[in-house]
Each structure stands twice: as C-alpha cells, then as structure tokens.
Design a protein around this motif. Structure first.
Motif, short mmCIF file in Angstrom:
data_model
loop_
_atom_site.label_atom_id
_atom_site.label_comp_id
_atom_site.label_asym_id
_atom_site.label_seq_id
_atom_site.Cartn_x
_atom_site.Cartn_y
_atom_site.Cartn_z
N PRO A 1 1.05 -1.04 -0.37
CA PRO A 1 0.16 0.32 -0.27
C PRO A 1 0.76 1.39 0.17
O PRO A 1 1.93 1.59 0.63
CB PRO A 1 -0.64 0.29 1.42
N VAL A 2 0.42 2.31 -0.56
CA VAL A 2 0.83 3.23 -0.43
C VAL A 2 0.18 4.18 -0.87
O VAL A 2 -1.65 4.37 -0.67
CB VAL A 2 1.98 3.83 -2.05
N THR A 3 0.94 5.93 -0.42
CA THR A 3 -0.29 7.69 0.23
C THR A 3 0.85 8.10 -0.92
O THR A 3 -0.04 9.44 -0.18
CB THR A 3 -0.06 7.52 1.48
N ASP A 4 1.58 7.75 -2.11
CA ASP A 4 1.55 8.65 -2.22
C ASP A 4 1.47 9.55 -3.22
O ASP A 4 -0.01 9.03 -3.78
CB ASP A 4 2.98 8.64 -3.79
N THR A 5 0.99 10.86 -3.59
CA THR A 5 0.02 12.20 -4.05
C THR A 5 0.51 11.88 -5.70
O THR A 5 0.70 11.64 -6.03
CB THR A 5 0.93 13.52 -4.33
N GLY A 6 -0.80 12.03 -5.96
CA GLY A 6 -1.03 11.58 -7.24
C GLY A 6 -0.91 9.80 -7.98
O GLY A 6 -1.15 10.06 -9.21
N VAL A 7 -0.82 9.10 -7.74
CA VAL A 7 -0.71 7.35 -7.91
C VAL A 7 -2.47 7.15 -7.45
O VAL A 7 -2.82 6.74 -6.55
CB VAL A 7 0.30 7.05 -6.80
N THR A 8 -2.04 6.41 -8.71
CA THR A 8 -4.10 6.31 -9.25
C THR A 8 -3.81 4.30 -8.36
O THR A 8 -3.26 3.92 -9.05
CB THR A 8 -4.76 6.50 -10.35
N GLY A 9 -5.04 3.80 -8.26
CA GLY A 9 -4.92 2.27 -7.80
C GLY A 9 -6.23 2.22 -6.84
O GLY A 9 -7.19 3.23 -6.80
N GLU A 10 -6.10 0.87 -6.16
CA GLU A 10 -7.24 0.10 -5.50
C GLU A 10 -6.70 0.98 -4.16
O GLU A 10 -6.41 0.78 -3.79
CB GLU A 10 -7.79 -0.78 -6.04
N ILE A 11 -8.62 1.42 -3.62
CA ILE A 11 -8.64 1.94 -2.72
C ILE A 11 -8.38 0.89 -1.04
O ILE A 11 -9.82 0.26 -2.01
CB ILE A 11 -9.75 3.20 -2.43
N LEU A 12 -7.56 1.02 -0.48
CA LEU A 12 -8.24 -0.12 0.66
C LEU A 12 -8.13 0.78 1.59
O LEU A 12 -8.29 2.06 2.54
CB LEU A 12 -6.31 0.15 0.73
N VAL A 13 -8.93 0.29 2.90
CA VAL A 13 -9.96 1.54 3.93
C VAL A 13 -9.45 0.10 4.67
O VAL A 13 -9.66 -1.08 4.72
CB VAL A 13 -11.14 1.01 3.98
N SER A 14 -9.21 0.48 6.78
CA SER A 14 -9.31 -0.49 7.70
C SER A 14 -10.03 0.75 8.78
O SER A 14 -9.86 1.74 9.46
CB SER A 14 -7.85 -0.19 7.52
N ALA A 15 -10.93 0.07 9.25
CA ALA A 15 -11.64 1.14 10.51
C ALA A 15 -12.45 0.07 11.28
O ALA A 15 -12.74 -0.93 11.01
CB ALA A 15 -12.96 1.88 9.62
N PRO A 16 -12.85 0.07 12.44
CA PRO A 16 -13.56 -0.51 13.54
C PRO A 16 -14.58 -0.78 12.86
O PRO A 16 -15.40 -1.60 13.41
CB PRO A 16 -13.53 0.95 14.18
N HIS A 17 -15.18 -0.10 11.78
CA HIS A 17 -16.47 -0.14 11.67
C HIS A 17 -17.19 -0.83 10.44
O HIS A 17 -18.04 -1.09 9.44
CB HIS A 17 -17.86 0.92 11.51
N ALA A 18 -15.65 -1.42 9.95
CA ALA A 18 -15.53 -1.76 8.56
C ALA A 18 -16.30 -3.68 9.12
O ALA A 18 -15.85 -3.42 9.72
CB ALA A 18 -13.68 -1.67 7.89
#
Length: 914
Positions: A739-756
C-alpha cells in the motif's frame, strides 16, 4: 472404455483394480472390480511427493469424470496432491454387481477400496450429491487419516417438516422410477441439463459413456430408490448417523455451492453450516447442481489447501491453526498492515478491549431520561401529516414486548430474521427487538428488484421472514425460506394464503411473551448481528456480515464525524439512516416516498417530514436530491421555512456533482452540505463539505494542488478510518501488495476502520480477495490522494478501460462531460479486447433523445472536447434516453451493460435499449 476419448482426462490416470469386499451386500470372499482416476503414479514418475490425498466421490448419475479438474490441478508440480476419484460400484466404469447396495454398503465399499489402495493420511474427502454423504461416512470412520472435507451440492438431512425436492419425488414415483432411471436415459439427460452454461457436446458424451444401455443403468435406479424419504426407510439410520456425526467433526471444511440447484437448494447448505459451523463457504451465484462444471472449483480447493499448508490427520492442521468458531469467510489477519496510511488513527485502546456499548444503548437512555415522552420515530403520510409516531418510552416498551414475543415464537440467538418492512415504526421496532435477542437481521431491501431480492433472501436462508403483505406474497410465490410473520393482524383466509404464523401486532401485545425466554442479556460484541446487502450495481448483491461491535462502531463514527447526538432530529430518505437514527438517540422521521425508488422523494414530502420533527439533519441519496430540486416549485411558505432550519444535509450512494449541491444549498440555506464516501462494507469512510469541494476544485483549476482533479473529491478519512492505495497497472489491475499514499498515484482504494465489515456472507473467495492484505478491506474502487491528503475517487476497478498503453478511469471524464448543457448523466466505458479498448462515452441527454444510438455530431464534438480536459480521448459518443442505473440508488450506472450495448451498436447492430 477408452480414456483417451474423455476430454480433460489424461489416460495415465485411468486404472482398474480388484478389491476384496467386506460388504453385507456381497457373499464372503467376493472380489469387486473398481475403476478409478488416480494421478498418484504420475506424481511418483515425476519425482513429486504429494502433500496428501484428495479422495473424490461422485453422486448420481455422474462418475469420476466429474473431478477431472482436481486431478489436473493436483498434478501441478507447484502444489502436488494425489487425487483419487472413484467410480462407485454399479456406476461409471466400475463393476455392475447385480446387487442392491444401500448407503451403509456404499460407505463400506469406499473403505474397502481405500484399504486396497493402502491409502494413508493426510486425506481430504471431496463429495458431490449422494457422494457427499458417502465421503462423509468414510471420513467419520477414519478420523486418524482425515485432514479435511470438501463438499459440493449435497445433503445429509431431510427435515421432517418439508418434502424432498420435486425432481426426486418424480424420480421415485412408481409410475416413473424404472422407466426414468433405468429403461431410458432420461434421468441422466435431466441431470446434465442442470449445467449453467450447458455442457459441450463432447463433455456430455463423456458423462453418458458409462451408462449406454439399460443394463448399465441399474445402479442409477438403485441410487434413487435408496433415498431415505422418511424414518422408515432402510437407509435412514445410516444417513442420520452421518448427519449427527458431523457435529463433532473438527477438521477444516470447505463448501462450494451452486445455488441454482432444484435438488440440493440453499436449505441443505444451511443445514450443513449448522453442523459444520467452522466451514469456509462460497456460493457461486448462477451456478447450479453441477457446480464443478459450472465454475472453476479446482482453484479454490487448492487455494484452501495451500492456506492450511497441508492438513494433518486427526483434526489438526499442520500450521497449528484451529477451525474458527463460525464461518467468517476470511483467513485475513485482523491487525492493520504497517504502512504509511492516510487517516486519523483510532483510539489507542484496541477494539477488543474498548468499552462496548450495544447499538441500542442510547435508545434506552433516551427512554429513561427527560426526553422519554417526546417523539422518537415518526412515519409520514402522503398528505403531509404524521401517520404514526412513538415516543422513546413507547418505542422501548414495544421493543421489549416484541423481543419477548419473538422469543416465545422460537427466535433464538443466531436465528436469521429477514426484515421486509418499509422504514418507519414497524421496521424500527422489529430491528432492535431482533438485535436484543441476539438474532441476526437480514436486510435485503426491495430496491434490489424482484430477481435480486429473491436471490439475496434465498442465499441468506433466514429462519423467519417478517414482512408486509406484499413481501409475504412474494415469499409464498417464489419459495423463500423461513417461517413467516406478518406486520399487521390478517384475516384468517389471508393469513393461510400467505403462510403467516402470527403477526408483529400479536407478538407485541403486552403479555404475548409471558412465559417465554426473556430477551437475551448482554450482547456478545463479536457475534454476528446483521447481514446487509450491497446494491448489486456491479454484479449480484453481496451479503455483508457485521458483528455487534462493528455496528456500534458505525454508530459512534457517524456521531463523531457529523455531530449527530441525542436530541438531534433527522429526516432519513435512505433506509440505513432511518434505522441508525434511534441508535444515535436522534428523533427520526421517514418521508412519504417509495423507498424502492429514491428518486420519488419530492421537495414537498421532504419539507413535510422536516416540519413534523423540526429537523436539523437530512439524509437523502443523489437521485432523491435531483427530484427534490426538480419539484421545488411545489413548496409552500411553511415548507421553505422548515427546510431553512436544517443545519446538516448528507448525501451518499453515488457521486454528487457540485452543481447539484449548489441547487440543493438554495433550499437549505443554513445547512452544511456533506457528501460522505463509503459503501455497504464500511460507512462512512471519508467526508467532505460543499465548501471543501469548491476549495479543492479551485486549487486544482489554478494549478496549485498537486494530484487534484480527475475524479470526485471525497475528502479526508473520518475518525478512526485509514486509507491507502494499491497502484494500478497498465492492464487495469491492482495486484500489488504494498500500500502507498503517494500523491497522484492512482490505484485501488484500501480501507481499515473499526466499523468495516466482518466478512462477506457465504462468499469465502470474495472475502479472501477483499481482505488479501491483512487488516485492509479492498474496496474495488479506484482513486488517488492529492497533496493535501484528500481522496479523489475515479470509479470502479471493474470499470477501468484498458486503452492502448494506458488504463483510463471513467469518473473524471464523466464529470467533465456532465458539466455540458444538455447532458444529464454520462458514462465512460470500453469496447474491444483488453489492452486495446476504444474509449466510448454514453450520455443521457436533456431533453431525452428519442432513440438510442450514435450522438448528433455537435453533441459528440462537445463531449470529446470536455473529456479531453480530463485527459481522456473519446473514440465514439453514443446517446441514450436513460442510463441503466441500479434500482436502489437510481444513480449507479451499469457500465458493464453499457459496454456490451456499445459493442453491438458500433458493430452495426440494432441499438435497441441498453
């Protein structure tokens, strides 16, 4: 017998062997000749040591040919497994014994064969149809060798309360049995016709090969005759022994199911899950009885085997794992991957140790506090008046009464209850009563359409259906499972017609639950609480399983993100928020509208609901807002004043264009407009206001924001949520693991959350894909981060167009096109082979075009120019009177369907309706 003539079979697998029989069906000293498909010698010749043996047992009227894909996969040096696929005696190319062999005999026969083979552990049994029962009988008798079980469409128990499947009843009928199963090949042909898609001619011929001539089909008839239709049948005791023995079977289990099966329907799957609750389960929507033909089952079987790193006999797995307590459908670790992520970390207290407050906590506190006599739930009538309402105290009492009544009616912890009641008083009471009992609520709304709703309900296999008359009529007509409870009290004749045992009105009557088990005490935070279905806009709707802890976390996230607290007043034009309102301690009003069609919400209905509770918060889908704006001329002075008091307006479910929000702002001038991004699997994930959208757009237009544009800006993560991206490859996939968080890099969105979500319900493969990175949910959405840490959504991964040399995401171009005058909705899709697709734009015009087809030249030129500003070159422009949208939101465009339609149109076919 010519093995070379069987498509997909290596002739080296085919072998025969003589096996001494110990069966009571045979005379002592009898030796029987068996045919099997066995890749063991082939593996040995290649110097490969198998990890174990798959013992595969076919049903009636197939043979070992059914398992050819497992034999091929087991011969792969990457994951060698010996696969032994048997032809049962009197079946396939094994000996015709001339004796009637019952279930106990066949289990014994299989043991004779494995003894002759010298088969040792670890062994994983694989069974289909009645071969499933026989394989399980062998498994229970060989615990020291057994390492796991795999089942495909089978049954081990026939409930006393229901008849056997119609097809089997017909085959057993004295007037049909001999002719249908032995004299003719009708039973075989009917079975082969259950394949979806139909079997190829050579495959069908291979299945028929061992059964040509009545003399070869006696076993087919005997197999049918040995079905235990009741407790007086000679094989009933053997079947019951297998069924009850499963409850103590602790080895890993996998169930691969074709729900489109007129013989072994989902009710039999549910029974198996009850006996093997730790099993991994995957239902292949659209597949039927011959699931091994309809779908690739070899890949999931070997994926499952690899996940276990092989299995040891006696119920232990080699890597030390133990079967889970319930079918979570996931093997993913619960920890969050250690990577740079965008978002606010959750509380440092781990979710498992944080204070757990059940979903209904605030509801009870409101009833016991100063607000107790004030309105809690209001249901609006079409004339603008409140049709029904309950105070907090009344709501609490009705929930307690109904919970007691349901308990007396047989609802227990873990019971599945399908709620088919429109948002309002009845649904609110039923939902919270079920949750307090520890039952699992199944919410598959009518917005899925009749076909989608039926598929969802059958897949969830509820124990009870609570529904309005229309829903119960559908249940009766479409054969939905579950005991039926009506909302209102019905006349006796109507009650019998709909099959309703009782009603909410009767169960909620004070004293109705007297003598029943009292509602369950403290909720188990990690027990299943709800199965919520997705919209089905990108394929069959999926059931999403939530625990009580995750539902409570959703409530807390919504409260902290939007400031909705006890005492807030909420108009919910979207069913999930109508149900969440009481959990937030908010007064909730449901406007007069067709909840199955959000676009039926009018400005007048919204204003009436807002006025009834002096609303401060409104939630409505984008399609609903479009119609509210379109009908604003119907508002009177009182309605305008009611909307002017709204402080917060939320809209989600699909992208909400800024121009639409601007028009809505005129109706609710004092409100802060927010468009949270989320999904059924995690709601909400991010949040952004209209002001923040304009700020991001302005920065992008001025060139001051790196990574801005090309999509819909959905803001930053809500509290406790984390986001990351898996970069998109040129072929349109996102198969990376970093997983990356680089600006402008398009890709599949990943989510982590207590309510997932906890998992997808009975979709083990889908869950594995979505949770392939430990601690993350793969959303299937595509997007990127800008330099300010905001997320921009560019569309669905499945809708990425793979043009030559580039992967094109659709939303950015669609947004640019929708800014054109005369364009209401736009969709960008691909036509042609992957990697060389042409980019096609399909637009819905205002006013609507009369016929679908190529767009007028002037419109096409404007669309191309607009898309070019988003960096997308359009090859063709088509126009339609109306876009094909999902039923629930009336906003999510079916781009896959449009792609097929555009392909036909551009190839010169008749346009018709997309």
């Amino acid at each position: 017998m010519v093995a070379a003539a069987w498509p997909g079979v290596d002739p080296a697998w085919s072998r025969e062997l003589a096996v001494p029989s110990t069966s009571g069906a045979d005379e002592p000293g009898t030796v029987r000749n068996w045919h099997i498909l066995d890749n063991g010698a082939q593996l040995e010749a290649r110097g490969l040591t198998p990890a174990g043996t798959l013992l595969c047992v076919h049903g009636n009227p197939t043979w070992s040919y059914l398992w050819r894909t497992l034999l091929a996969a087991g011969s792969n040096p990457a994951h060698p497994w010996r696969v032994v696929a048997v032809d049962q005696l009197d079946m396939g190319f094994s000996e015709r014994t001339g004796t009637f062999r019952r279930l106990a005999d066949r289990i014994n026969d299989l043991a004779d064969l494995t003894t002759a083979l010298g088969l040792d552990g670890p062994v994983v049994t694989v069974g289909h149809d009645w071969g499933g029962v026989i394989s399980l009988g062998w498994a229970l008798a060989h615990p020291d060798q057994l390492a796991g079980v795999v089942l495909t469409n089978t049954a081990v128990h026939q409930p006393y309360t229901s008849k056997i499947p119609p097809a089997l009843r017909l085959a057993l009928h004295p007037a049909v049995h001999q002719w249908g199963t032995v004299t003719s090949d009708a039973f075989l042909r009917v079975t082969h016709s259950l394949a979806h898609p139909p079997l190829a001619a050579d495959i069908k011929s291979a299945y028929m090969a061992p059964y040509r001539g009545a003399s070869r089909r006696a076993g087919v008839g005997n197999f049918v005759a040995d079905i235990p239709v009741d407790e007086f049948h000679p094989s009933f005791a053997a079947l019951a022994g297998v069924a009850e023995g499963l409850r103590g079977l602790a080895v890993p289990a996998l169930m691969l199911w074709g729900p489109r099966d007129p013989i072994f329907s989902d009710r039999y799957l549910k029974d198996l899950i009850g006996r093997l609750p730790h099993a991994k389960v995957h239902r292949f929507e659209g597949a039927g009885h011959l699931v091994a033909e309809d779908r690739d089952i070899a890949s999931p079987v070997f994926e499952w085997l690899a996940g276990r790193e092989g299995a040891a006999p006696g119920g232990a797995v080699l890597n030390g794992a133990v079967p889970a307590a319930a079918d979570s459908g996931t093997d993913a670790d619960t920890s969050v991957a250690q990577a740079d992520v965008v978002g606010t970390p959750a509380s440092p207290v781990a979710p498992e140790t944080a204070e757990f407050r059940p979903l209904w906590t605030l509801l009870g506190e409101q009833a016991a506090g100063p607000a107790g006599t004030g309105s809690a739930v209001v249901e609006m009538a079409p004339d603008g008046t409140a049709a029904r309402s309950l105070s907090w105290q009344q709501l609490e009492q009705k929930i307690v009464d109904l919970a007691a009544g349901l308990a007396k009616a047989g609802v227990e912890r873990g019971s599945r209850i399908s709620l088919m009641v429109p948002p309002g008083v009845d649904l609110t009471v039923a939902l919270y009563a079920c949750l307090r009992l520890g039952a699992v609520v199944v919410v598959a709304d009518a917005g899925l359409g009749t076909k989608g709703l039926s598929r969802a309900v059958k897949g969830a296999t509820p124990d009870f259906i609570i529904g309005i008359d229309k829903a119960l009529a559908a249940a009766a007509a479409l054969g939905w499972p579950g005991r039926r409870i009506s909302v209102g009290t019905l006349p006796a004749a109507r009650r019998r017609l709909l099959g309703a045992e009782t009603s909410l009105a009767e169960l909620t009557r004070p004293g109705a639950g007297t003598g029943a088990a009292q509602p369950a005490g403290a909720a188990d935070p990690d027990a299943p609480a709800a199965v919520l279905f997705t919209s089905g806009s990108t394929g069959p709707a999926k059931g999403v399983l939530y625990t009580h802890r995750q539902l409570a976390a959703m409530r807390d996230t919504v409260a902290s993100t939007f400031g909705i607290r006890a005492g807030s007043t909420l108009v919910a034009g979207f069913a999930p928020f109508a149900l969440l309102g009481p959990a937030l301690g908010a007064v909730s009003a449901t406007p007069a509208m067709d909840v199955t069609a959000p676009r039926t919400l009018t400005a007048r209905a919204l204003a009436d609901a807002a006025r009834a509770i002096d609303a401060t918060v409104v939630f409505a889908s984008p399609a609903a807002l479009r119609n509210v704006v379109a009908t604003r001329e119907d508002l009177d002075e009182a309605g305008l004043k009611a909307l002017a008091r709204v402080e917060l307006l939320l809209s989600a479910g699909a992208p909400v264009p800024e121009p639409l929000l601007a028009e809505v702002q005129q109706l609710v001038p004092a409100a802060s407009l927010h468009t949270p991004y989320g999904m059924t699997e995690a709601l909400p994930v991010t949040d952004i206001s209209l002001e923040q959208i304009r700020e991001a757009d302005a920065e992008t237009a001025a060139g001051h924001l790196q990574g801005g544009g090309n999509g819909v800006c959905v803001g930053k993560p809500v509290h406790g949520a984390r986001l990351a991206i898996i970069p998109l490859a040129a072929d349109g996939t996102a198969s990376g693991t970093s997983p990356v968080t680089d600006t402008g890099v398009t890709g599949e969105i990943l989510v982590s959350a207590p309510h997932a979500k906890d998992s997808y319900d009975r979709l083990w493969l889908t869950q594995r894909e979505s949770a392939g990175l430990p601690g993350w949910h793969r959303t299937g959405d595509v997007g990127h981060f800008d330099a300010a840490g905001r997320l921009w959504v560019e569309g669905r991964l499945a809708h990425v167009v793979t043009a030559p040399g580039a992967a094109v995401t659709p939303v950015g171009a669609e947004q640019a096109i929708e800014r054109l005058e005369g364009v209401r909705l736009a969709a960008v899709t691909g036509v042609g082979p992957s990697g060389t697709q042409a980019v096609v734009a399909v637009v819905e015009t205002v006013p609507p075009t009369r016929t679908a087809g190529p767009a007028e030249p002037a419109l096409a030129a404007s669309v191309r120019a607009a898309a070019r500003t988003a960096g997308v070159e359009i090859s063709a422009v088509l126009a339609v009177p109306a876009q094909p949208t999902d039923i629930r939101h009336n906003a999510k465009i079916d781009r896959t369907r449009l792609s097929r339609w555009a392909t036909r149109v551009l190839a010169g076919g008749r346009p018709g309706k997309p």
